[in-house]
Design an enzyme around this catalytic site. Structure first.
Site, mmCIF file in Angstrom:
data_model
loop_
_atom_site.group_PDB
_atom_site.id
_atom_site.type_symbol
_atom_site.label_atom_id
_atom_site.label_comp_id
_atom_site.label_asym_id
_atom_site.label_seq_id
_atom_site.Cartn_x
_atom_site.Cartn_y
_atom_site.Cartn_z
ATOM 1 N N ASP A 1 34.610 -21.662 27.342
ATOM 2 C CA ASP A 1 34.551 -23.105 27.433
ATOM 3 C C ASP A 1 33.631 -23.597 26.312
ATOM 4 O O ASP A 1 32.922 -22.807 25.677
ATOM 5 C CB ASP A 1 34.007 -23.485 28.813
ATOM 6 C CG ASP A 1 33.790 -24.975 28.981
ATOM 7 O OD1 ASP A 1 34.702 -25.746 28.657
ATOM 8 O OD2 ASP A 1 32.692 -25.362 29.413
ATOM 9 N N ASP B 1 31.804 -27.360 26.213
ATOM 10 C CA ASP B 1 30.705 -28.184 26.716
ATOM 11 C C ASP B 1 29.885 -27.446 27.772
ATOM 12 O O ASP B 1 30.424 -26.943 28.758
ATOM 13 C CB ASP B 1 31.247 -29.486 27.339
ATOM 14 C CG ASP B 1 31.709 -30.481 26.291
ATOM 15 O OD1 ASP B 1 31.021 -30.621 25.270
ATOM 16 O OD2 ASP B 1 32.770 -31.106 26.495
#
Length: 297
Positions: A42, A44
């Site tokens: 991922d 963020d």
């Protein structure tokens, strides 16, 4: 690898639900070395920090929302959506199934705010380059090591893909072994925004989008059945669903919000849970053993 596991278990912020299973996975991945490895992460609050020096770090949406060329009142409306929907995303008692409709509506409402905005690609790139991106301590080093070892990296983000792209580019992390799957902005022929390209990716439908990417990306990596997966949300644990015939997978979860209430869920979904860790120290220790220390020189 037993010594590495013991060292990790001694760290106060590290939780491993099944150490014996983890040891067997470590050994499998070490045996396969870099030639059988791929990394899925991922963006963020995974590659980037959640907070730094007592302040929250901007997400990709936060950076985009601060673009000066956006229409007057956009920021206030976007901020209102955040305060309306984000509590559902991190709610410690709701299931993923209960959270999903709120995430879908959040993205639909956010997309509606974009229509007709006169922000050029060049203006947005300049804003991203001038904005601060709080990458985790060690993120750049890990990306360089993975490049040296020729390990493919998939950055799988529910954020704004254009921000992900330029933030990685700015920090010289957009290397030729890195692929991005995210929500990219859609400009019309007049240069105004018309929302996002294709179906939206949100934090809880990454399993579906991973499967959709199966033929396009994961089939090319069928010879790499070992995976290190990094995420900060329950939905991120599903990013590896498209991997063909996975053999060994280490799922590492970064936990910040409501850690006491969410820890049990995280430990069910991730093999290693790191509580309020703003570094890449643990993934780096693991990759040292897999890739070899010389790749970090």
């Amino acid at each position: 690898m037993a010594k590495l596991l013991e060292a990790l278990l001694e760290l106060p912020h590290v939780r491993i639900k099944d150490p014996d299973y983890m040891l067997s996975v470590f050994e499998e991945i070490i045996e396969g070395n870099s030639e059988k490895l791929q990394v899925i992460s991922d963006f963020d609050q995974t590659l980037t920090k959640d907070h730094e020096n007592g302040e929250r770090c901007l997400t990709t949406f936060g950076i985009f929302h601060s673009t000066p060329q956006l229409p007057k009142g956009y920021n206030a409306r976007s901020e209102a959506l955040y305060h309306k929907y984000h509590p559902f995303e991190v709610h410690p008692e709701l299931t993923v199934e209960q959270k999903t409709p709120y995430m879908e509506q959040w993205y639909k409402d956010s997309e509606q705010l974009l229509f007709g905005a006169e922000v050029s690609k060049e203006e947005l790139k300049g804003h991203i380059y001038s904005s601060k991106t709080c990458f985790r301590d060690g993120s750049v080093e890990i990306f360089n090591a993975l490049k040296k070892a020729e390990v493919p990296v998939l950055v799988f983000s529910a954020g704004v893909g254009d921000v992900v792209h330029h933030a990685l580019e700015k920090h010289e992390m957009l290397l030729d072994n890195v692929r991005i799957i995210s929500n990219f902005l859609n400009w019309n022929d007049q240069g105004t925004l018309e929302g996002f390209q294709g179906d939206m990716i949100h934090v809880f439908n990454k399993n579906q989008r991973a499967l959709a990417a199966h033929e396009e990306y994961f089939s090319l990596l069928a010879h790499r059945p070992n995976v290190i997966l990094l995420g900060d949300n329950e939905g991120d644990a599903a990013m590896g669903h498209g991997v063909q015939d996975p053999k060994a997978m280490i799922k590492i979860g970064f936990l910040f919000h409501h850690p006491e209430q969410r820890l049990e869920k995280f430990m069910d979904m991730f093999d290693i849970v790191l509580i309020d860790d703003q570094t890449m120290d643990v993934p780096k220790k693991i990759l040292h053993h897999i890739l070899g220390a010389h790749h970090f020189d």
